[in-house]
Motif scaffolding. Sequence first.
Motif, PDB file in Angstrom:
ATOM      1  N   GLN A   8      -5.097   8.654  -2.429  1.00  0.00           N
ATOM      2  CA  GLN A   8      -6.204   8.610  -3.384  1.00  0.00           C
ATOM      3  C   GLN A   8      -7.481   8.113  -2.707  1.00  0.00           C
ATOM      4  O   GLN A   8      -8.579   8.636  -2.952  1.00  0.00           O
ATOM      5  CB  GLN A   8      -5.834   7.711  -4.562  1.00  0.00           C
ATOM      6  N   ALA A   9      -7.350   7.107  -1.862  1.00  0.00           N
ATOM      7  CA  ALA A   9      -8.518   6.559  -1.170  1.00  0.00           C
ATOM      8  C   ALA A   9      -9.095   7.563  -0.184  1.00  0.00           C
ATOM      9  O   ALA A   9     -10.319   7.739  -0.094  1.00  0.00           O
ATOM     10  CB  ALA A   9      -8.138   5.262  -0.462  1.00  0.00           C
ATOM     11  N   ARG A  10      -8.244   8.226   0.560  1.00  0.00           N
ATOM     12  CA  ARG A  10      -8.740   9.198   1.537  1.00  0.00           C
ATOM     13  C   ARG A  10      -9.459  10.339   0.826  1.00  0.00           C
ATOM     14  O   ARG A  10     -10.495  10.826   1.299  1.00  0.00           O
ATOM     15  CB  ARG A  10      -7.597   9.718   2.388  1.00  0.00           C
ATOM     16  N   ALA A  11      -8.936  10.763  -0.310  1.00  0.00           N
ATOM     17  CA  ALA A  11      -9.592  11.830  -1.071  1.00  0.00           C
ATOM     18  C   ALA A  11     -10.937  11.363  -1.619  1.00  0.00           C
ATOM     19  O   ALA A  11     -11.935  12.092  -1.574  1.00  0.00           O
ATOM     20  CB  ALA A  11      -8.680  12.295  -2.197  1.00  0.00           C
ATOM     21  N   ALA A  12     -10.988  10.147  -2.131  1.00  0.00           N
ATOM     22  CA  ALA A  12     -12.227   9.635  -2.718  1.00  0.00           C
ATOM     23  C   ALA A  12     -13.326   9.486  -1.683  1.00  0.00           C
ATOM     24  O   ALA A  12     -14.494   9.795  -1.945  1.00  0.00           O
ATOM     25  CB  ALA A  12     -11.956   8.299  -3.409  1.00  0.00           C
ATOM     26  N   PHE A  13     -12.974   9.013  -0.494  1.00  0.00           N
ATOM     27  CA  PHE A  13     -13.988   8.756   0.530  1.00  0.00           C
ATOM     28  C   PHE A  13     -14.235   9.940   1.441  1.00  0.00           C
ATOM     29  O   PHE A  13     -15.092   9.858   2.331  1.00  0.00           O
ATOM     30  CB  PHE A  13     -13.614   7.507   1.337  1.00  0.00           C
ATOM     31  N   ALA A  14     -13.537  11.052   1.238  1.00  0.00           N
ATOM     32  CA  ALA A  14     -13.754  12.235   2.070  1.00  0.00           C
ATOM     33  C   ALA A  14     -15.199  12.715   1.968  1.00  0.00           C
ATOM     34  O   ALA A  14     -15.767  13.248   2.932  1.00  0.00           O
ATOM     35  CB  ALA A  14     -12.789  13.345   1.661  1.00  0.00           C
ATOM     36  N   ARG A  15     -15.822  12.494   0.822  1.00  0.00           N
ATOM     37  CA  ARG A  15     -17.197  12.951   0.608  1.00  0.00           C
ATOM     38  C   ARG A  15     -18.218  12.142   1.408  1.00  0.00           C
ATOM     39  O   ARG A  15     -19.378  12.544   1.518  1.00  0.00           O
ATOM     40  CB  ARG A  15     -17.522  12.875  -0.882  1.00  0.00           C
ATOM     41  N   ASP A  56       1.533   4.790 -12.739  1.00  0.00           N
ATOM     42  CA  ASP A  56       2.207   3.787 -11.914  1.00  0.00           C
ATOM     43  C   ASP A  56       1.313   3.248 -10.810  1.00  0.00           C
ATOM     44  O   ASP A  56       1.732   2.426 -10.006  1.00  0.00           O
ATOM     45  CB  ASP A  56       3.497   4.344 -11.301  1.00  0.00           C
ATOM     46  N   GLY A  57       0.069   3.732 -10.772  1.00  0.00           N
ATOM     47  CA  GLY A  57      -0.873   3.222  -9.780  1.00  0.00           C
ATOM     48  C   GLY A  57      -0.422   3.455  -8.363  1.00  0.00           C
ATOM     49  O   GLY A  57      -0.934   2.847  -7.428  1.00  0.00           O
ATOM     50  N   GLY A  58       0.490   4.374  -8.150  1.00  0.00           N
ATOM     51  CA  GLY A  58       0.987   4.597  -6.811  1.00  0.00           C
ATOM     52  C   GLY A  58       1.984   3.568  -6.375  1.00  0.00           C
ATOM     53  O   GLY A  58       2.398   3.544  -5.213  1.00  0.00           O
ATOM     54  N   ALA A  59       2.409   2.686  -7.267  1.00  0.00           N
ATOM     55  CA  ALA A  59       3.358   1.645  -6.894  1.00  0.00           C
ATOM     56  C   ALA A  59       4.728   2.243  -6.638  1.00  0.00           C
ATOM     57  O   ALA A  59       5.133   3.209  -7.290  1.00  0.00           O
ATOM     58  CB  ALA A  59       3.457   0.597  -7.996  1.00  0.00           C
ATOM     59  N   PRO A  60       5.462   1.697  -5.654  1.00  0.00           N
ATOM     60  CA  PRO A  60       6.791   2.218  -5.390  1.00  0.00           C
ATOM     61  C   PRO A  60       7.722   1.990  -6.571  1.00  0.00           C
ATOM     62  O   PRO A  60       7.612   0.992  -7.278  1.00  0.00           O
ATOM     63  CB  PRO A  60       7.249   1.416  -4.162  1.00  0.00           C
ATOM     64  N   SER A  61       8.607   2.923  -6.802  1.00  0.00           N
ATOM     65  CA  SER A  61       9.533   2.798  -7.929  1.00  0.00           C
ATOM     66  C   SER A  61      10.754   1.996  -7.539  1.00  0.00           C
ATOM     67  O   SER A  61      10.994   1.747  -6.372  1.00  0.00           O
ATOM     68  CB  SER A  61       9.952   4.181  -8.386  1.00  0.00           C
ATOM     69  N   LYS A 106       6.719  -9.528  -2.490  1.00  0.00           N
ATOM     70  CA  LYS A 106       7.699  -9.789  -3.551  1.00  0.00           C
ATOM     71  C   LYS A 106       7.539  -8.857  -4.747  1.00  0.00           C
ATOM     72  O   LYS A 106       8.536  -8.466  -5.345  1.00  0.00           O
ATOM     73  CB  LYS A 106       7.570 -11.239  -4.042  1.00  0.00           C
ATOM     74  N   GLU A 107       6.315  -8.549  -5.117  1.00  0.00           N
ATOM     75  CA  GLU A 107       6.054  -7.830  -6.363  1.00  0.00           C
ATOM     76  C   GLU A 107       5.484  -6.442  -6.067  1.00  0.00           C
ATOM     77  O   GLU A 107       4.303  -6.289  -5.754  1.00  0.00           O
ATOM     78  CB  GLU A 107       5.074  -8.633  -7.228  1.00  0.00           C
ATOM     79  N   PRO A 108       6.311  -5.395  -6.166  1.00  0.00           N
ATOM     80  CA  PRO A 108       5.832  -4.056  -5.833  1.00  0.00           C
ATOM     81  C   PRO A 108       4.811  -3.506  -6.812  1.00  0.00           C
ATOM     82  O   PRO A 108       4.098  -2.546  -6.479  1.00  0.00           O
ATOM     83  CB  PRO A 108       7.114  -3.212  -5.838  1.00  0.00           C
ATOM     84  N   GLN A 109       4.711  -4.072  -8.011  1.00  0.00           N
ATOM     85  CA  GLN A 109       3.712  -3.607  -8.960  1.00  0.00           C
ATOM     86  C   GLN A 109       2.333  -4.201  -8.696  1.00  0.00           C
ATOM     87  O   GLN A 109       1.376  -3.913  -9.429  1.00  0.00           O
ATOM     88  CB  GLN A 109       4.169  -3.897 -10.387  1.00  0.00           C
ATOM     89  N   VAL A 110       2.214  -5.017  -7.660  1.00  0.00           N
ATOM     90  CA  VAL A 110       0.909  -5.426  -7.151  1.00  0.00           C
ATOM     91  C   VAL A 110       0.663  -4.606  -5.885  1.00  0.00           C
ATOM     92  O   VAL A 110       1.345  -4.788  -4.874  1.00  0.00           O
ATOM     93  CB  VAL A 110       0.853  -6.932  -6.831  1.00  0.00           C
ATOM     94  N   THR A 111      -0.266  -3.665  -5.975  1.00  0.00           N
ATOM     95  CA  THR A 111      -0.601  -2.841  -4.828  1.00  0.00           C
ATOM     96  C   THR A 111      -1.985  -3.223  -4.324  1.00  0.00           C
ATOM     97  O   THR A 111      -2.788  -3.831  -5.044  1.00  0.00           O
ATOM     98  CB  THR A 111      -0.530  -1.345  -5.176  1.00  0.00           C
ATOM     99  N   THR A 149       0.850  -1.199   0.000  1.00  0.00           N
ATOM    100  CA  THR A 149       0.000   0.000   0.000  1.00  0.00           C
ATOM    101  C   THR A 149       0.878   1.239   0.000  1.00  0.00           C
ATOM    102  O   THR A 149       1.270   1.738   1.062  1.00  0.00           O
ATOM    103  CB  THR A 149      -0.942   0.030   1.210  1.00  0.00           C
ATOM    104  N   PRO A 150       1.236   1.751  -1.177  1.00  0.00           N
ATOM    105  CA  PRO A 150       2.071   2.943  -1.241  1.00  0.00           C
ATOM    106  C   PRO A 150       1.302   4.179  -0.780  1.00  0.00           C
ATOM    107  O   PRO A 150       0.061   4.209  -0.823  1.00  0.00           O
ATOM    108  CB  PRO A 150       2.442   3.038  -2.719  1.00  0.00           C
ATOM    109  N   PRO A 151       2.007   5.228  -0.344  1.00  0.00           N
ATOM    110  CA  PRO A 151       1.335   6.437   0.155  1.00  0.00           C
ATOM    111  C   PRO A 151       0.375   7.049  -0.854  1.00  0.00           C
ATOM    112  O   PRO A 151      -0.692   7.555  -0.464  1.00  0.00           O
ATOM    113  CB  PRO A 151       2.506   7.376   0.460  1.00  0.00           C
TER     114      PRO A 151
END
Length: 273
Positions: free
Chosen positions: A192-199, A268-273, A221-226, A185-187
């Motif tokens: 994005q989730a906090r902004a979406a559910f703020a409403r 990048d879906g927020g995935a870590p680089s 193992k796989e950072p591109q799976v968030t 769960t990258p920052p």
Amino acid sequence: MHPAPKTFELLPGADASPVILHVPHSARTIPAPVRDDILLEDGALARELDHITDAHTIELAEAAAKAAGVAPWRFVNRMSRLVIDPERFPDEREEMLSVGMGAVYTQTTHRAPLRPAGFDPRPLIERYFHPYAQAMTDAVADRLAVTGRAVVIDVHSYPTARLPYELHGDGPRPPVCLGTDTFHTPPELLAQARAAFARTGDAGIDSPFSGAYVPLEFYGKEPQVTALMVEIRRDTYMSEPGGPAGPGLGRLASALAALVDAVTARPDGGAPS
């Protein structure tokens, strides 16, 4: 002869979507052979299903998928979590074993016996757990291969009042609880989730439930799976414990669709680089 009921289903979205809305706990179906090993009488079982089922989350995910600009994929459990819980470990690593709620539950939400002492869970794990886990692994692998990333958004709900089985239920119980994983769960995804559910009201983090589901093949193992778990407090959209949905369901579906759109739009879906 009637066809055997589906135990789970992958509902395709847009080919370009990296998002899988995972709905593991919304169903109430228990096959007859599984029901035979459950100790509760019919009325008590119906009450237990009211407490343990994440009611209407199938409809929530469906409405969000229809509202999203790019339709996400949906992986839906068609069996009750009283058959197997696909988000538990099928071995001794699972903390929830201490309250009888590992991959196969042996106790109810109120800590009463659900299955006989000495019940052997292995047939249920072989019949239901492993095929589900493999299919979810395949779904994530497919999104990863096609889009270069996969984003698993777990859709859950939780009761307003703490139930006796909850191990960490003494903290805040916000309208929306966002469960995170330190690796997956990258920052940016959390933001994005906090902004979406703020409403829809305050969105808390990791209380009363924490963690996010990722198939074991990719876990750690796989950072591109968030991944992110979305836990919605039930009084915000339905009558508890197992009643009908209310107008809050539409607002939450719009918020979930906004999260899907934000995740899909970010390369990048927020995935870590």
